[in-house]
Design a protein around this motif. Structure first.
Motif, short mmCIF file in Angstrom:
data_model
loop_
_atom_site.label_atom_id
_atom_site.label_comp_id
_atom_site.label_asym_id
_atom_site.label_seq_id
_atom_site.Cartn_x
_atom_site.Cartn_y
_atom_site.Cartn_z
N PRO A 194 9.98 7.84 7.67
CA PRO A 194 9.89 7.78 6.20
C PRO A 194 8.55 8.34 5.71
O PRO A 194 7.50 7.94 6.21
CB PRO A 194 10.02 6.28 5.90
N PRO A 195 8.57 9.24 4.73
CA PRO A 195 7.32 9.78 4.20
C PRO A 195 6.59 8.77 3.31
O PRO A 195 5.39 8.90 3.07
CB PRO A 195 7.77 11.00 3.39
N ALA A 196 7.33 7.77 2.83
CA ALA A 196 6.72 6.77 1.94
C ALA A 196 7.60 5.52 1.96
O ALA A 196 8.76 5.56 2.38
CB ALA A 196 6.60 7.32 0.52
N LEU A 197 7.02 4.41 1.50
CA LEU A 197 7.76 3.15 1.38
C LEU A 197 7.48 2.52 0.01
O LEU A 197 6.34 2.56 -0.48
CB LEU A 197 7.33 2.15 2.46
N PRO A 198 8.50 1.95 -0.61
CA PRO A 198 8.25 1.18 -1.83
C PRO A 198 7.26 0.04 -1.53
O PRO A 198 7.25 -0.50 -0.42
CB PRO A 198 9.64 0.63 -2.20
N LYS A 199 6.50 -0.32 -2.50
CA LYS A 199 5.50 -1.38 -2.31
C LYS A 199 6.15 -2.68 -1.81
O LYS A 199 5.58 -3.39 -0.98
CB LYS A 199 4.76 -1.65 -3.62
N ALA A 200 7.33 -2.96 -2.32
CA ALA A 200 7.99 -4.22 -1.93
C ALA A 200 8.28 -4.22 -0.44
O ALA A 200 8.12 -5.25 0.24
CB ALA A 200 9.27 -4.40 -2.73
N GLN A 201 8.72 -3.06 0.09
CA GLN A 201 9.02 -2.99 1.52
C GLN A 201 7.74 -3.07 2.35
O GLN A 201 7.71 -3.71 3.40
CB GLN A 201 9.80 -1.71 1.84
N LEU A 202 6.69 -2.42 1.85
CA LEU A 202 5.42 -2.47 2.57
C LEU A 202 4.88 -3.90 2.60
O LEU A 202 4.36 -4.36 3.62
CB LEU A 202 4.41 -1.53 1.93
N ALA A 203 5.03 -4.61 1.48
CA ALA A 203 4.59 -6.01 1.44
C ALA A 203 5.42 -6.85 2.41
O ALA A 203 4.90 -7.79 3.03
CB ALA A 203 4.72 -6.54 0.02
N GLY A 204 6.71 -6.48 2.58
CA GLY A 204 7.55 -7.21 3.51
C GLY A 204 7.15 -6.98 4.95
O GLY A 204 7.36 -7.84 5.81
N LEU A 205 6.56 -5.82 5.21
CA LEU A 205 6.11 -5.52 6.57
C LEU A 205 4.78 -6.18 6.89
O LEU A 205 4.41 -6.30 8.07
CB LEU A 205 5.96 -3.99 6.75
N PRO A 207 3.54 -9.17 7.12
CA PRO A 207 3.43 -10.27 8.11
C PRO A 207 3.51 -9.78 9.57
O PRO A 207 3.12 -10.53 10.47
CB PRO A 207 4.63 -11.16 7.77
N LEU A 208 4.01 -8.54 9.77
CA LEU A 208 4.09 -8.01 11.13
C LEU A 208 2.75 -7.46 11.61
O LEU A 208 2.58 -7.18 12.80
CB LEU A 208 5.14 -6.89 11.21
N LEU A 209 1.80 -7.32 10.68
CA LEU A 209 0.52 -6.71 11.01
C LEU A 209 -0.47 -7.75 11.52
O LEU A 209 -0.36 -8.94 11.18
CB LEU A 209 -0.06 -6.01 9.78
N PRO A 210 -1.46 -7.31 12.30
CA PRO A 210 -2.53 -8.23 12.70
C PRO A 210 -3.25 -8.78 11.47
O PRO A 210 -3.28 -8.15 10.40
CB PRO A 210 -3.46 -7.34 13.54
N ALA A 211 -3.85 -9.94 11.63
CA ALA A 211 -4.47 -10.64 10.50
C ALA A 211 -5.55 -9.80 9.82
O ALA A 211 -5.67 -9.80 8.58
CB ALA A 211 -5.05 -11.97 10.97
N ILE A 269 -5.81 3.52 7.08
CA ILE A 269 -5.59 2.22 7.72
C ILE A 269 -4.36 2.36 8.62
O ILE A 269 -3.26 2.65 8.14
CB ILE A 269 -5.36 1.10 6.68
N SER A 270 -4.56 2.20 9.91
CA SER A 270 -3.44 2.29 10.85
C SER A 270 -2.66 1.00 10.83
O SER A 270 -3.22 -0.10 11.02
CB SER A 270 -3.97 2.55 12.28
N LEU A 271 -1.37 1.10 10.58
CA LEU A 271 -0.53 -0.08 10.45
C LEU A 271 0.14 -0.44 11.78
O LEU A 271 -0.38 -1.25 12.53
CB LEU A 271 0.53 0.15 9.36
N ILE A 272 1.27 0.20 12.10
CA ILE A 272 2.02 -0.16 13.31
C ILE A 272 2.57 1.10 13.97
O ILE A 272 2.83 2.10 13.30
CB ILE A 272 3.19 -1.12 12.98
N PRO A 273 2.77 1.06 15.28
CA PRO A 273 3.47 2.16 15.94
C PRO A 273 4.94 2.16 15.51
O PRO A 273 5.62 1.13 15.60
CB PRO A 273 3.34 1.84 17.44
N VAL A 274 5.41 3.29 15.02
CA VAL A 274 6.82 3.41 14.62
C VAL A 274 7.63 4.12 15.71
O VAL A 274 8.86 4.12 15.67
CB VAL A 274 6.95 4.16 13.29
#
Length: 345
Positions: A194-205, A207-211, A269-274
């Motif tokens: 995905p080239p982009a994500l809606p803010k709502a989906q990014l906010a949903g992701l 909790p999967l990120l490190p603190a 900011i590096s988020l997660i390996p996709v």
């Protein structure tokens, strides 16, 4: 001394064989000492991977967006479609497969110098990927020293470092390593992410990120555009065991990560390996590569060493027999000598 007819034939045949040996060694052999136009090889990497599940992302099933530890295979098909003198059009096709019908192909076309195996000048009518460095293999009789490697994921050239030598499936090999890190540039892989994500989906992701990432990302979400654009970083580690005589890959490993990033205040900011692959060549692929290298090496030795030596030795033997079969010129008879003496008196 005069030569018999059979001696002339033997000597002539011997000379022809010696000339044929020279032609074979200095004309035919160099033609075999470069990438053949008949190359068509398939190999398979096996291992585990991390994959993004787009369906889970769209449905809001964030716990299953990233599937880790999935069994994956990477099928690699290398072939030459055409040659033009010392240049060849080589294709290097990769297909990542995972359970659930996941298939991610990425295909690459290069114009190679058939001797150095590095990039060659473009060929008219061929849509090839510009590059520099090794791609599908090393040159014949590779050096136990460093080369450069082209990484198609980042479209960059990195050092291919010589490590040591060893034996794999009965073949002497030279071992190399390389690592390439940079922005993901491969259109096929980028097109699957995905080239982009809606803010709502990014906010949903989140909790999967490190603190620490959650703490860094949360206050910035308000200032980010909606949808939030992503960019991706590729980190790939290569291991290659190349045949010491032919330069063809015998063994190898492919370890790749594609990491999703978000730019906040000019900082990534590096988020997660996709996408992540941790794979090695299968035992069957290693055995097939070793068997093919053994056959090619035997053929090359037969053509470049054994046959020329045999031709020269047989040629010399025929010439020697021909010379030994010379006959002496008949000496004058007694009456002929008397006639010569009387005429002289």
């Amino acid at each position: 001394m005069v030569l018999r007819r059979s001696s002339k034939i033997l000597i002539g045949t011997g000379l022809v064989l010696i000339i044929l040996a020279a032609v074979l060694r200095f004309v035919v052999v160099p033609a075999f000492s470069k990438l053949p136009g008949s190359v068509d090889v398939t190999a398979q990497y096996v291992g585990t991977g991390t994959l993004m599940n787009p369906a889970a992302l769209q449905s809001g099933d964030y716990a299953n967006v990233i599937a880790s530890g999935v069994p994956v295979t990477v099928d690699r098909h290398v072939y030459v479609s055409e040659t033009d003198g010392d240049s060849a059009v080589a294709h290097d096709d990769f297909t990542v497969s995972a359970p659930g019908g996941v298939s991610l192909p990425t295909n690459h076309t290069y114009v190679l110098d058939r001797r150095s195996m590095d990039a060659a000048d473009p060929i008219d009518g061929v849509d090839a990927e510009p590059h520099s460095g090794m791609t599908i293999g090393l040159p014949l009789s590779p050096d136990a020293s460093d080369y450069s490697l082209y990484d198609f994921a980042t479209r960059s050239t990195v050092p291919l470092t010589y490590v040591d030598s060893s034996v794999v499936s009965g073949r002497d090999v030279l071992n190399y390593r390389a690592e390439a890190t940079g922005p993901l540039q491969d259109p096929a892989i980028l097109g699957a992410l995905p080239p982009a994500l809606p803010k709502a989906q990014l906010a949903g992701l989140a909790p999967l990120l490190p603190a620490d990432l959650q703490a860094e990302l949360a206050p910035a979400l308000g200032s980010l555009p909606d949808p939030v654009p992503f960019n991706y970083t590729s980190v790939t580690k290569f291991e290659l065991s190349a045949d010491s005589a032919l330069g063809t890959p015998i063994d190898g490993a492919l370890d790749q990560q594609v990491i999703a990033n978000v730019e906040v205040g000019g900082k990534n900011i590096s988020l997660i390996p996709v996408l992540a692959l941790d794979t090695k060549l299968s035992d069957q692929s290693i055995a097939d590569a070793a068997n093919a290298a053994s056959s090619q090496a035997r053929l090359l030795t037969l053509i470049s060493v054994v046959t020329p030596i045999v031709l020269v030795l047989v040629g010399i033997a025929l010439i020697a027999v021909g010379l030994l079969r010379r006959k002496r010129q008949p000496s004058a008879t007694a009456s002929e000598r008397a006639t010569v003496d009387s005429s002289t008196a």
